[in-house]
Structures are given as C-alpha cells and as structure tokens.
Design a protein around this motif. Sequence first.
Motif, PDB file in Angstrom:
ATOM      1  N   LYS A   1       0.833  -1.195   0.000  1.00 19.42           N
ATOM      2  CA  LYS A   1       0.000   0.000   0.000  1.00 19.42           C
ATOM      3  C   LYS A   1       0.878   1.258   0.000  1.00 19.42           C
ATOM      4  O   LYS A   1       0.603   2.223  -0.721  1.00 19.42           O
ATOM      5  CB  LYS A   1      -0.899  -0.027   1.241  1.00 19.42           C
TER       6      LYS A   1
ATOM      7  N   LEU B   1       2.508   1.726  -3.556  1.00 19.85           N
ATOM      8  CA  LEU B   1       1.513   2.111  -4.559  1.00 19.85           C
ATOM      9  C   LEU B   1       1.075   3.557  -4.357  1.00 19.85           C
ATOM     10  O   LEU B   1       0.931   4.312  -5.315  1.00 19.85           O
ATOM     11  CB  LEU B   1       0.304   1.169  -4.497  1.00 19.85           C
ATOM     12  N   ASN B   2       0.889   3.962  -3.106  1.00 17.17           N
ATOM     13  CA  ASN B   2       0.456   5.328  -2.860  1.00 17.17           C
ATOM     14  C   ASN B   2       1.578   6.336  -3.099  1.00 17.17           C
ATOM     15  O   ASN B   2       1.338   7.418  -3.638  1.00 17.17           O
ATOM     16  CB  ASN B   2      -0.134   5.454  -1.454  1.00 17.17           C
TER      17      ASN B   2
ATOM     18  N   SER C   1       1.735   6.718  -6.757  1.00 14.23           N
ATOM     19  CA  SER C   1       0.579   7.455  -7.249  1.00 14.23           C
ATOM     20  C   SER C   1       0.696   8.956  -6.966  1.00 14.23           C
ATOM     21  O   SER C   1       0.353   9.788  -7.808  1.00 14.23           O
ATOM     22  CB  SER C   1      -0.683   6.876  -6.619  1.00 14.23           C
TER      23      SER C   1
ATOM     24  N   GLU D   1       6.626   5.302   5.274  1.00 14.77           N
ATOM     25  CA  GLU D   1       5.207   5.242   4.938  1.00 14.77           C
ATOM     26  C   GLU D   1       4.596   3.912   5.416  1.00 14.77           C
ATOM     27  O   GLU D   1       3.457   3.878   5.888  1.00 14.77           O
ATOM     28  CB  GLU D   1       5.023   5.424   3.425  1.00 14.77           C
TER      29      GLU D   1
ATOM     30  N   GLU E   1      -1.291   3.757  11.854  1.00  9.70           N
ATOM     31  CA  GLU E   1      -2.658   4.256  11.702  1.00  9.70           C
ATOM     32  C   GLU E   1      -3.678   3.128  11.849  1.00  9.70           C
ATOM     33  O   GLU E   1      -4.730   3.305  12.448  1.00  9.70           O
ATOM     34  CB  GLU E   1      -2.814   4.971  10.354  1.00  9.70           C
ATOM     35  N   ASP E   2      -3.348   1.961  11.299  1.00 11.52           N
ATOM     36  CA  ASP E   2      -4.246   0.807  11.458  1.00 11.52           C
ATOM     37  C   ASP E   2      -4.357   0.416  12.930  1.00 11.52           C
ATOM     38  O   ASP E   2      -5.420   0.046  13.412  1.00 11.52           O
ATOM     39  CB  ASP E   2      -3.741  -0.395  10.651  1.00 11.52           C
TER      40      ASP E   2
ATOM     41  N   ILE F   1      -3.937   2.357  15.610  1.00 11.53           N
ATOM     42  CA  ILE F   1      -4.738   3.356  16.340  1.00 11.53           C
ATOM     43  C   ILE F   1      -6.227   3.120  16.096  1.00 11.53           C
ATOM     44  O   ILE F   1      -7.051   3.228  16.990  1.00 11.53           O
ATOM     45  CB  ILE F   1      -4.320   4.788  15.926  1.00 11.53           C
ATOM     46  N   ALA F   2      -6.565   2.757  14.853  1.00 10.73           N
ATOM     47  CA  ALA F   2      -7.977   2.539  14.511  1.00 10.73           C
ATOM     48  C   ALA F   2      -8.471   1.158  14.954  1.00 10.73           C
ATOM     49  O   ALA F   2      -9.598   0.785  14.669  1.00 10.73           O
ATOM     50  CB  ALA F   2      -8.178   2.730  13.015  1.00 10.73           C
ATOM     51  N   GLY F   3      -7.598   0.407  15.640  1.00 10.75           N
ATOM     52  CA  GLY F   3      -8.019  -0.907  16.135  1.00 10.75           C
ATOM     53  C   GLY F   3      -8.101  -1.963  15.050  1.00 10.75           C
ATOM     54  O   GLY F   3      -8.719  -3.003  15.227  1.00 10.75           O
ATOM     55  N   LEU F   4      -7.494  -1.679  13.902  1.00  9.93           N
ATOM     56  CA  LEU F   4      -7.540  -2.628  12.779  1.00  9.93           C
ATOM     57  C   LEU F   4      -6.291  -3.497  12.803  1.00  9.93           C
ATOM     58  O   LEU F   4      -5.339  -3.269  12.080  1.00  9.93           O
ATOM     59  CB  LEU F   4      -7.599  -1.864  11.446  1.00  9.93           C
TER      60      LEU F   4
ATOM     61  N   HIS G   1     -12.926  -1.487  23.115  1.00 16.29           N
ATOM     62  CA  HIS G   1     -12.603  -0.075  22.915  1.00 16.29           C
ATOM     63  C   HIS G   1     -13.466   0.910  23.689  1.00 16.29           C
ATOM     64  O   HIS G   1     -13.148   2.081  23.743  1.00 16.29           O
ATOM     65  CB  HIS G   1     -12.702   0.272  21.427  1.00 16.29           C
TER      66      HIS G   1
ATOM     67  N   PHE H   1     -11.478   6.692  21.844  1.00 23.77           N
ATOM     68  CA  PHE H   1     -12.780   6.297  21.296  1.00 23.77           C
ATOM     69  C   PHE H   1     -13.900   7.170  21.884  1.00 23.77           C
ATOM     70  O   PHE H   1     -14.853   7.502  21.196  1.00 23.77           O
ATOM     71  CB  PHE H   1     -13.050   4.808  21.541  1.00 23.77           C
TER      72      PHE H   1
ATOM     73  N   ASP I   1     -14.145   6.590  10.729  1.00 20.89           N
ATOM     74  CA  ASP I   1     -13.662   6.205  12.066  1.00 20.89           C
ATOM     75  C   ASP I   1     -12.145   6.273  12.133  1.00 20.89           C
ATOM     76  O   ASP I   1     -11.564   6.804  13.082  1.00 20.89           O
ATOM     77  CB  ASP I   1     -14.084   4.759  12.395  1.00 20.89           C
ATOM     78  N   LYS I   2     -11.524   5.706  11.111  1.00 24.18           N
ATOM     79  CA  LYS I   2     -10.065   5.685  11.078  1.00 24.18           C
ATOM     80  C   LYS I   2      -9.513   7.100  11.011  1.00 24.18           C
ATOM     81  O   LYS I   2      -8.538   7.434  11.695  1.00 24.18           O
ATOM     82  CB  LYS I   2      -9.613   4.865   9.869  1.00 24.18           C
TER      83      LYS I   2
ATOM     84  N   LEU J   1      -9.965   8.862  14.499  1.00 21.59           N
ATOM     85  CA  LEU J   1      -9.066   8.294  15.509  1.00 21.59           C
ATOM     86  C   LEU J   1      -7.626   8.731  15.261  1.00 21.59           C
ATOM     87  O   LEU J   1      -6.896   9.071  16.198  1.00 21.59           O
ATOM     88  CB  LEU J   1      -9.178   6.763  15.514  1.00 21.59           C
ATOM     89  N   ASN J   2      -7.226   8.736  13.998  1.00 25.64           N
ATOM     90  CA  ASN J   2      -5.845   9.137  13.712  1.00 25.64           C
ATOM     91  C   ASN J   2      -5.633  10.640  13.883  1.00 25.64           C
ATOM     92  O   ASN J   2      -4.585  11.063  14.373  1.00 25.64           O
ATOM     93  CB  ASN J   2      -5.443   8.653  12.318  1.00 25.64           C
TER      94      ASN J   2
ATOM     95  N   GLU K   1      -6.488   6.189  -0.868  1.00 27.97           N
ATOM     96  CA  GLU K   1      -5.299   5.343  -0.701  1.00 27.97           C
ATOM     97  C   GLU K   1      -5.670   3.861  -0.775  1.00 27.97           C
ATOM     98  O   GLU K   1      -4.947   3.059  -1.345  1.00 27.97           O
ATOM     99  CB  GLU K   1      -4.594   5.666   0.625  1.00 27.97           C
TER     100      GLU K   1
ATOM    101  N   ILE L   1      -6.260   3.057  -4.496  1.00 30.13           N
ATOM    102  CA  ILE L   1      -5.009   2.907  -5.251  1.00 30.13           C
ATOM    103  C   ILE L   1      -4.361   1.560  -4.960  1.00 30.13           C
ATOM    104  O   ILE L   1      -3.831   0.897  -5.833  1.00 30.13           O
ATOM    105  CB  ILE L   1      -4.039   4.069  -4.912  1.00 30.13           C
ATOM    106  N   ALA L   2      -4.434   1.132  -3.706  1.00 27.41           N
ATOM    107  CA  ALA L   2      -3.815  -0.143  -3.326  1.00 27.41           C
ATOM    108  C   ALA L   2      -4.692  -1.337  -3.699  1.00 27.41           C
ATOM    109  O   ALA L   2      -4.358  -2.472  -3.390  1.00 27.41           O
ATOM    110  CB  ALA L   2      -3.511  -0.138  -1.842  1.00 27.41           C
TER     111      ALA L   2
ATOM    112  N   LEU M   1      -7.569  -2.072  -2.532  1.00 29.05           N
ATOM    113  CA  LEU M   1      -8.300  -2.597  -1.372  1.00 29.05           C
ATOM    114  C   LEU M   1      -9.726  -2.069  -1.394  1.00 29.05           C
ATOM    115  O   LEU M   1     -10.052  -1.113  -0.707  1.00 29.05           O
ATOM    116  CB  LEU M   1      -7.624  -2.146  -0.071  1.00 29.05           C
TER     117      LEU M   1
END
Lengths: 466, 466
Positions: free
Chosen positions: A425, A428-429, A432, A452, A459-460, A462-465, B374, B380, B424-425, B428-429, B459, B462-463, B465
């Motif tokens: 990711k 690619l970004n 781009s 990056e 970032e993922d 922090i977002a709980g992902l 969370h 959150f 959400d992301k 949070l970020n 983003e 582009i990836a 996803l």
Amino acid sequence: MKEKQQNVLIIGAGLCGSLLALRLAQRGYNVTVFEKRPDLRKVNISAGRSINLAFSNRGNKAIKLVGLEEKVKQLCIPMHGRMIHDAQGNTFQSNYSGRTHEYINSISRGDLNALLLNEAEKHKNVSIHFNKKCVSVNFENTTALFKDYKTKAEFIEDADVIIGTDGAGSVLRKSYYLGKKFLFSFSQDYLTHGYKELSILPKVNGNYKLHKNALHIWPRGSFMLIALPNLDGSFTVTLFLSYSEGTYNFNNLNTDEKVLQFFKKQFPDALAQMPNLLDDFNNNPTAALGTIKCSPWHYKGNTLLMGDAAHAIVPFYGQGMNASFEDVVVFDTILNKNLGNWEATFKAYEKARKKDTDAIADLAIDNFYEMRDHVANPIFKDKRKIEMALEKSFPKAYASKYSLVTFNDTIGYNEAMKKGRAQDKAILNLLSNKTISPQDNLKSVLEKVEQETQNILNEDKIAGLT
Amino acid sequence: MKEKQQNVLIIGAGLCGSLLALRLAQRGYNVTVFEKRPDLRKVNISAGRSINLAFSNRGNKAIKLVGLEEKVKQLCIPMHGRMIHDAQGNTFQSNYSGRTHEYINSISRGDLNALLLNEAEKHKNVSIHFNKKCVSVNFENTTALFKDYKTKAEFIEDADVIIGTDGAGSVLRKSYYLGKKFLFSFSQDYLTHGYKELSILPKVNGNYKLHKNALHIWPRGSFMLIALPNLDGSFTVTLFLSYSEGTYNFNNLNTDEKVLQFFKKQFPDALAQMPNLLDDFNNNPTAALGTIKCSPWHYKGNTLLMGDAAHAIVPFYGQGMNASFEDVVVFDTILNKNLGNWEATFKAYEKARKKDTDAIADLAIDNFYEMRDHVANPIFKDKRKIEMALEKSFPKAYASKYSLVTFNDTIGYNEAMKKGRAQDKAILNLLSNKTISPQDNLKSVLEKVEQETQNILNEDKIAGLT
C-alpha cells in the motif's frame, strides 16, 4: 503422556500425513496410518490433479527437521522467476526475488510422497495401510471406522489420539460438522474459477520445450495458463478459467473446435508445444478452487486436524504444501514444550498456528485477484521494478511481500501478510502521489517506503484494525 | 412468469417469511407458507430467545412498502440512545445520533410477527400452515418434504418456486450443502461468547423500573448486560458472556450462589431490580452467537434463500431483523424489473443484495469487539463526542458510521461500511496526532475529517483494497 507408549492413528498418507508419520516415529510414538488410495509407489494414480507443486523455504524447514534435505533436493527443479508469455508469444522473466539465492522449486507430488512413505516405513514403530477409507470418526471415543476397499469389510480402529491429515475433503472434519457436539466454526469458499491440468511433453530427445528453470505464465486477465517443469523433461500445464462467466469458460468450451480456437487465439506459443492438448483437455477433470477454514481443529485431547484438512487454500501463492509441512514443524515445537497432555498440546498448537494458516489462505485469494486484475496495471509494474531493485541493493534491509511470505520462514504468514500488505500500500500510494519513482535514488526510496509503511501500520493500530 | 399463475412456497413463517408472504400476496402470487412451530397467535412459544428486537429505518422501509407503518408504530418503544450503567451504578446516556429525529425502537418479536401473519392472511391468495416441519428440499424438482408434527405424516409439496425463510438453521440451505450438486460456498462462524435472556419485571403499578426510552447497557469489558423495554412495563435483559474464558463464564457460573455473586459484584443496580434472576438464569437456555454466509442463494430459478437462512448475523448492531426486512424491499425492486424468469430474478437479487448482507455481518462482528475492547478507550470516547457534535451542528453534512448503517437507508450496508470505517479511522488518527481535539472549532474539525476520510478511501482504492 509417555511418548513411547502412545498410539497415534493418522488418517491419510498424503504429503502431510506421511511427513507427520515420519516425524512422530522419529520422536518414538507408535504410528499407524490408513490411506484410502492404493500405494502410489506401486500403482500410478496421478489423476490430472496437481502432479507437481511449488516447494520453498517453509516446506524445506520441515524437510530439514526430518533430515531429508539432500534427498529432496534431488527431486527439485529450481524456478528463479516467472516467465511471462504475452499474447504475441513474446516472453520476459520476472524474478521472484532481487536476491539470487532465493527461488522456488518445482517438485513431483508423487516422488516426494513416495520418499516420505519410504522413510517413514524404515521405522519399526510405523505401519501404513492402503486401500482403507475412513468412513467416520467417533471423536468422543477416539475411534475411527474404516472400510477396506479390497475385502469390502468395515472395521474400527482405536488409538490414544487420531490425527486427520485427510485433505480438503476430510472425514474427521465432516464428523466434527455433522456431530454437532460443540460449536464448530467452518467455511468452504469457492472461486468462480476452476482448473484443468494439461501437459507439454518433452522433445523427442528428452529435452525441455520451454526454459526449464522458470514458472511459465500466460496471464490473460480473467483467465491464465501456467506451466511447471518436471524431471522427465515435460511440463505440467494448468488452465485457470471461470466455470460460466466471460467469453471463454469451462462450460462453453464444449467442443474440440472451440478448445483449439481458444488456445490458438490466446496461447498460440503454448499450443504449438501441445499436440496432445485435446487428449488432456477431454480426459482430465475440471476441478474446483476452494478455501477451507475451521475451528477448533481439535476435540479435547482426542482428535486433531492438520494440513489441508484444517486449512485448504487456493494455489495462487504456491504455498499449499509448504503450509502443511510447516504445520508439522510448529506441532513439533509444541511437542518439545512437554505440556503434559494432548488437549493442552492441541490447544497450544492451534493457538500458535491458526492465525498463520488463515493469513496464507487470504494471501492466496488476494493473489488470484492481483494476478487477474492488476498485473497489467502500470503502477503495479513500477512497484515490482522498485521492489526488485530494493531487494538487490539492500538485500538485508528490504523484502517484498512475496519474499516475506515465501522465503522469510523465520516469521509466520500472519506477520508477513501484515507487513507485506502495508508495504504494498505504501509503495503504490507513494508512486501514485509521485513521491517516488523507479528513477529515484534507491536509498531515498527505501527510506520513504519504510517511513510510509510504518505510518500505515501505526494508523491501522490506532484505529483498532489489527 | 405470469405473476398471478405462479405458486410460491415459503418455508418458515417467522418475521421474514410472513412479511414476504404478505408482499408477494399484494403482488398477486399464490402463496403457501409452512411453519414448523405452532401458531404464535394461539400458543405462547417465547423460549427465552430474543423476545424483543431493535427496529429501525431499514426495517421500516419494508413496513412502509406493505402499508403497515402506522400499525407497527403502535408496537414500537423509541430508544434515543444507550443508557450506560457503570459498575458503581452510575448512569449516563449516549445518544444514537446528534439529530433528534433519529432513534431506534424496541419491538416485540411476537407482536410484530402476529401482525404480519394477520395481514398476510387477509389475502385470499395466502395460506399459512403451522406445525409442519420441512425435512428436506429437492431443489432439482422444486419440491419440499414436510412432516406434520400432529399427525406425524410426511407429505411432499410442489411449487413453481420455493423460498426458504427458515432462519439460521435453514433446511433449504442444508439441502444445498449436503446435495453437492453445485459449488456451494458456506460459512458458519461462532463467537466464543453465548447469550442468555433474563428479565426485569414491571413495578407492581405496571411502570418501568428503568428509564423507558433507552437501550440499557452494562459494559464490563469481556462481558455485558443489555436491556430493552417491552410494552407491558418489563425489560428483556440479555447477558453476553464467554462460554469458557475469563474469570466469569457460562461454564463456571454453575451454582445459584456463583450467579448471585457475579451479579452482585458486576451489576448491582440491575440485580436490585431482578428478584427473579435465578429462575430466569436456570430456566432459559444459553444460546450461541453465530454468523452465517453462503453463496449462491438460489438454485437456478427453482429455490431461493432469504433472511437469516441466507445471512444470519450476531446482534451487536441491532440490524438482524432490519436486514431481513430490507431483503424483501430489494427483492421487490428486482421483481419490478420484470426480468422474465425466476433464475434471472434470483441472480439479480443476489448480485444486488449479497455485498450488503456480507457488510452488515462484518459490521456486527466489529461492534462486538468494539464494545468489548474499545468502549473504555479515551480516544474512542473523544471520537464519539466529536461525532455527536458534528451531527448536531451539521445534520446534513455529517453522519457517523452508526448513523450511516442505522438511519441512512438510501445507501446500502456495504457503502455505509466503507465510508463509516474510513471516517472512524480518520477521526481516531487525527485525534491521536492531535490534529483535532473535541475543543476545536467544529467547522474546521469537519473539514479535516472529510479531507482525511477522502484520503483514506483514495489510498485504499489505489492499493486495490476495495
């Protein structure tokens, strides 16, 4: 759990079952294996279904564990990269890694399986029985019902533990599902594509008709052909094609003429090497591409699923056998912990392993779509260029997702997936945004990609992902 | 496909089946419904399993379609937000939306089902038969085998099409799976948690013991209690708890003393209102929380799965019934297209709908982990504060993920999920980077959130996803 007194019953003497039998025998268990098919060392049972396979570092880690590295090497044909064939018959090679010592191998399923059976049978504490199909498993009593294909008699086998290495169609897994004695999470997911095996036979002098040391690929968007070399000078060719969608599909390629026309138009250079195309096409089955996940893999300390029985995957990462072999390595590591009973052992094994087999299942599906949808995308091509250059110039600092998954066997598939996806990711970004380009100074590209990638992972997080 | 001559057989007269029967009757089909349970209008069959449900905009869209909005409204108890009860018995309300006209409703499953059955039976072209269990479906012949629970006789029913609205344990779906006539992708996934229904009875004067117009929630990390109001002054209370993990779990709460101690320590204010706790706890079943996905939903133009039979989800987004009702709206839209035959209709329906039911299944699972892991996280909480303020100040420009999913019924669940997750992301970020804070000027916060959300969506695109 005194190892020497334990009787282990293994269902299925395929690649995973025979490797597991060998390893458990080396550890001193009494091992009995039942296999529904005839002994492949005595009968030719290749049925147009994955005659050869990709063998790489994770599989080799298991082969080293059982001391067979040198013997297996003799069965291997190194493939350094993909040889891509365009519609005009032009070819160019795309290496798997910027590090020259990293490559994958083509290996015969039958030869490797025979070697493992031979090595397992050298141990007095192993017995292997063929033509005996498992009908069902009573996982409460740790017994299995078998049917002898020759005498037609049914018989019950008892053991201290039963391990099902009986493949994607596992009878043990089916017994879990149908038994309804516990909450069994289970999925079977089919792609809209199927596959059919074909072949390119050797030249009359026995030589290879295509470059030997590559995985050949004819990508055509919604379908593709691949070819892997065999030791006898032939290639096993696999056509991946939709069952029912698109201009060409398995359902509408229903006459010899249509098949020939399809190959003439799409794969002219391959067709020129395949005078036997129609025989193969008509005689070999069209097989489905499925992913299987489930949990729990074990029932108490009685039974356990391993290999494809627990996690069948699609072939687009070349990791099916490697993942099953790595199962045996992880299981062996857990056995070394001497957890005192089988239930604790099975639980710890699943906990250690499942996240990784889930990851390789997802990665293999990703690759199906990536090959189908993105191969021709210029930004994806630039990404590949940059990654090869980074691996070559910074062999220790950089590894692509493909390298992390395939060659970096000190981390699990799950970690490889997370890092590899973030890296993909990032590149690619950055491409781009025109923050990097294949012409830039590589050191600066590496720093930007690393930064990056770290941002994306943070970032993922922090977002709980995660 | 002349509508008036078509005989439609519906398996299951639950919420989805009875709504579908009504709608198809309104369209002129001959509809026959078979239900395995007794007629709930005559026999009390509540079994401690989701006595009341959350009803919101997507469900109401279907109710409007069949012209029952006013009648259903009379069964609804508005819930404007979550009333959160901490371990000390303090409460505070967290609204579902910053827009005051957006709220969800508590509704009795039985009352709503009875209304739909009554309305369906007003049509001469509908007949509904109870105590008749579907045993299996022959989807090649479009026939179904039933067993009459009273006479014990088995009989076969024929129809032009059969639609299975027979819930999470669907017999039609099982027939697809066991039939092995086509590639059937299927998954059942259980959470490690189960649930048990309890109750808070009305005061002696019939009044509510807790605030009526809220969904009460006692979040405790790895487990929680919730309560929804009923028209009779009672609340139906649900305990979500692990089967076997953690200090407290369903397996180890195995004596009256342990149950009481658990409630005394964790839910003292609820326990004070539940003198009947032990009766409920001991008499009501502990039920599993599962997600079911499958594909294809239809076999040719013969049979179709709808509602929970096609996509059962966990209850953590309050969308189970709403999703099943929205199925009927989407199916109705496809019928309006007059595609000429059932196969084309079923195919178009699945294509239009499946991405959305997959999305709500995933969102519901997300919410389980979000509530568990969370809720207590300060970042959150700040996010929720900012979102409420944005919805209040910019009711047209901003909608949180919860609002997009629950109230924004002009977009599908899939679009709501993608946009909501990115938002959400982003928030949070931005909070984590200290780019925004709950004290900032709201207009500037909105612009930053919109910009960052767009960046994230770009983003991901582009990836590849998507």
